[in-house]
Each structure stands twice: as structure tokens, then as C-alpha cells.
Design an enzyme around this catalytic site. Structure first.
Site, PDB file in Angstrom:
ATOM      1  CE  LYS A   9      -3.821  -2.286   2.442  1.00  0.00           C
ATOM      2  NZ  LYS A   9      -4.871  -2.122   3.477  1.00  0.00           N
ATOM      3  CE1 TYR A  49      -9.301  -3.124   0.725  1.00  0.00           C
ATOM      4  CE2 TYR A  49      -8.740  -0.962  -0.107  1.00  0.00           C
ATOM      5  CZ  TYR A  49      -8.375  -2.128   0.536  1.00  0.00           C
ATOM      6  OH  TYR A  49      -7.088  -2.298   0.988  1.00  0.00           O
ATOM      7  NE  ARG A  85      -6.385 -12.367   5.579  1.00  0.00           N
ATOM      8  CZ  ARG A  85      -7.092 -11.253   5.422  1.00  0.00           C
ATOM      9  NH1 ARG A  85      -6.828 -10.414   4.417  1.00  0.00           N
ATOM     10  NH2 ARG A  85      -8.060 -10.941   6.254  1.00  0.00           N
ATOM     11  NE  ARG A 102      -2.393  -5.558   7.371  1.00  0.00           N
ATOM     12  CZ  ARG A 102      -3.570  -6.028   6.973  1.00  0.00           C
ATOM     13  NH1 ARG A 102      -4.284  -6.798   7.774  1.00  0.00           N
ATOM     14  NH2 ARG A 102      -4.033  -5.731   5.764  1.00  0.00           N
ATOM     15  CG  ASN A 117      -3.591  -2.289   6.961  1.00  0.00           C
ATOM     16  OD1 ASN A 117      -3.373  -1.975   5.789  1.00  0.00           O
ATOM     17  ND2 ASN A 117      -4.738  -2.821   7.358  1.00  0.00           N
ATOM     18  CG  HIS A 120      -5.256  -6.608  -0.146  1.00  0.00           C
ATOM     19  ND1 HIS A 120      -6.446  -6.788   0.523  1.00  0.00           N
ATOM     20  CD2 HIS A 120      -5.260  -7.494  -1.184  1.00  0.00           C
ATOM     21  CE1 HIS A 120      -7.154  -7.729  -0.099  1.00  0.00           C
ATOM     22  NE2 HIS A 120      -6.461  -8.169  -1.135  1.00  0.00           N
ATOM     23  CD  GLU A 131      -8.524  -9.824  -3.416  1.00  0.00           C
ATOM     24  OE1 GLU A 131      -7.361 -10.120  -3.077  1.00  0.00           O
ATOM     25  OE2 GLU A 131      -9.415  -9.531  -2.597  1.00  0.00           O
TER      26      GLU A 131
HETATM   27  P1  ADP Z   1      -7.918  -6.582   5.788  1.00  0.00           P
HETATM   28  O1  ADP Z   1      -7.108  -5.705   4.856  1.00  0.00           O
HETATM   29  O2  ADP Z   1      -7.180  -6.856   7.073  1.00  0.00           O
HETATM   30  O3  ADP Z   1      -8.439  -7.819   5.115  1.00  0.00           O
HETATM   31  P2  ADP Z   1     -10.609  -5.360   5.606  1.00  0.00           P
HETATM   32  O4  ADP Z   1     -10.842  -6.130   4.351  1.00  0.00           O
HETATM   33  O5  ADP Z   1     -11.624  -5.447   6.695  1.00  0.00           O
HETATM   34  O6  ADP Z   1      -9.170  -5.708   6.259  1.00  0.00           O
HETATM   35  O7  ADP Z   1     -10.473  -3.794   5.255  1.00  0.00           O
HETATM   36  C1  ADP Z   1      -9.802  -3.384   4.108  1.00  0.00           C
HETATM   37  C2  ADP Z   1      -8.895  -2.212   4.434  1.00  0.00           C
HETATM   38  O8  ADP Z   1      -9.695  -1.079   4.810  1.00  0.00           O
HETATM   39  C3  ADP Z   1      -7.958  -2.437   5.619  1.00  0.00           C
HETATM   40  O9  ADP Z   1      -6.787  -3.137   5.297  1.00  0.00           O
HETATM   41  C4  ADP Z   1      -7.666  -1.002   6.040  1.00  0.00           C
HETATM   42  O10 ADP Z   1      -6.694  -0.390   5.192  1.00  0.00           O
HETATM   43  C5  ADP Z   1      -9.031  -0.343   5.827  1.00  0.00           C
HETATM   44  N1  ADP Z   1      -9.862  -0.377   7.052  1.00  0.00           N
HETATM   45  C6  ADP Z   1     -10.520  -1.447   7.563  1.00  0.00           C
HETATM   46  N2  ADP Z   1     -11.195  -1.110   8.692  1.00  0.00           N
HETATM   47  C7  ADP Z   1     -10.932   0.203   8.899  1.00  0.00           C
HETATM   48  C8  ADP Z   1     -11.336   1.147   9.902  1.00  0.00           C
HETATM   49  N3  ADP Z   1     -12.161   0.813  10.910  1.00  0.00           N
HETATM   50  N4  ADP Z   1     -10.868   2.422   9.805  1.00  0.00           N
HETATM   51  C9  ADP Z   1     -10.066   2.794   8.781  1.00  0.00           C
HETATM   52  N5  ADP Z   1      -9.658   1.949   7.790  1.00  0.00           N
HETATM   53  C10 ADP Z   1     -10.079   0.672   7.863  1.00  0.00           C
END
Ligand code: ADP
Length: 144
Positions: A9, A49, A85, A102, A117, A120, A131
């Protein structure tokens, strides 16, 4: 063998830790099948997303993901989806287990730790297939 889609990212790119992250993938024995730098459009981000597009924080996520280019990778390895993961850690860098990407490289700021973080990674075989096809053309993936 499985494949997974990784996005390094904008925070990984601007902090200069892409090499550190990719070194971990090399050490894990994963094979790079595809790699490219991209600026993400609002359209591709909304597809990628879709599961969070209606959340109040989504506009912030979109802005963050467009703040710099990302590096997209297709990696291959045995059980790579689950292993990746685990290597990455949970979404919130403050909650991620010690030693994970992370936890070690992500934002520790209260307002940013859930968003900034580093990377992805696809969360299932089905998601990985969708994807990989979203971010890569056939000719951009390599067998060697
Ligand atoms: P992951 O990337 O861990 O699979 P998600 O698919 O739930 O997580 O969310 C996608 C991305 O959206 C996250 O990696 C993060 O960058 C962002 N995100 C998720 N939850 C939040 C939140 N509560 N506040 C801000 N950004 C968030």
C-alpha cells in the site's frame, strides 16, 4: 500450490519498506509470478473494497490508497493464502501479533493504525482468483 494477490500500500511505498516486506516473502520461499507499480482508480478500488464501500471510513481509505502508487504482486506457494494472512497480522496494526508485518512496519498512530497497514493479501482462494484477474492481465504473469 496456491496464488495470492498482494498490494504493497502507499504507506509501504512512501516509508521505503517494500524491500523489507518482499524480503520476508523471499525468506518464506514464495515465488513471484507478477509484479507492477500502479496508481489505483476509484473504480478499481470500489471493486476491490466492495465489502467496505458503504462504511463511513471508506472515503478515507480511498484517499489513502490514492495518496501514492501501490506495488501489486502475485505470489505463489503452498498454503500461501493462510500463511500470508498470518505473516501480515490482523487489520489493526496495534492489535497485530508481534513479529507480523503489520505490527512491525504499520502505523502505531491511534487514528491510522487500522488503515495504514502496509499490505493487502487475499483472504480466500475465491478472492485470490478474482483479485489476481482484477489487477493482472494473463501476459503479466510469468512461469519460469
Ligand atoms: P484486511 O485488509 O485486514 O483484510 P478489511 O478487508 O476489513 O481488512 O479492510 C480493508 C482495508 O480497509 C484495511 O486493510 C484497512 O486499510 C481499511 N480499514 C478497515 N477497517 C478500517 C477502519 N475501521 N478504519 C479505517 N480503515 C479501515
Amino acid at each position: 500450490m496456491e496464488r495470492t494477490l498482494i498490494l504493497l500500500k502507499p504507506d509501504a511505498v512512501t516509508k521505503g519498506v517494500c524491500g523489507t516486506v518482499i524480503a520476508r516473502f523471499d525468506e518464506a520461499g514464495f515465488t513471484i509470478r507478477g509484479c507492477k507499480m500502479m496508481e489505483l482508480s476509484s473504480e478499481i478500488l470500489r471493486d476491490h473494497y466492495a465489502h467496505i464501500a458503504d462504511k463511513p471510513f471508506y472515503p478515507e481509505v480511498e484517499k489513502f490508497m490514492q495518496s501514492a502508487p501501490v506495488i501489486a504482486l502475485v505470489l505463489e506457494g503452498k498454503d500461501i493464502i493462510n500463511r500470508m494472512r498470518d505473516m501480515l497480522g490482523v487489520t489493526d496494526c496495534l492489535q497485530a501479533a508481534p513479529g507480523t508485518i503489520r505490527a512491525e512496519l504499520g502505523s502505531k498512530e491511534a487514528g491510522k493504525s487500522k488503515m495504514c497497514n502496509i499490505a493487502h493479501a487475499s483472504d480466500s482462494r475465491e478472492a485470490a482468483e478474482t483479485e489476481v484477474a482484477r489487477f493482472f492481465e494473463e501476459g503479466e504473469l510469468f512461469e519460469y
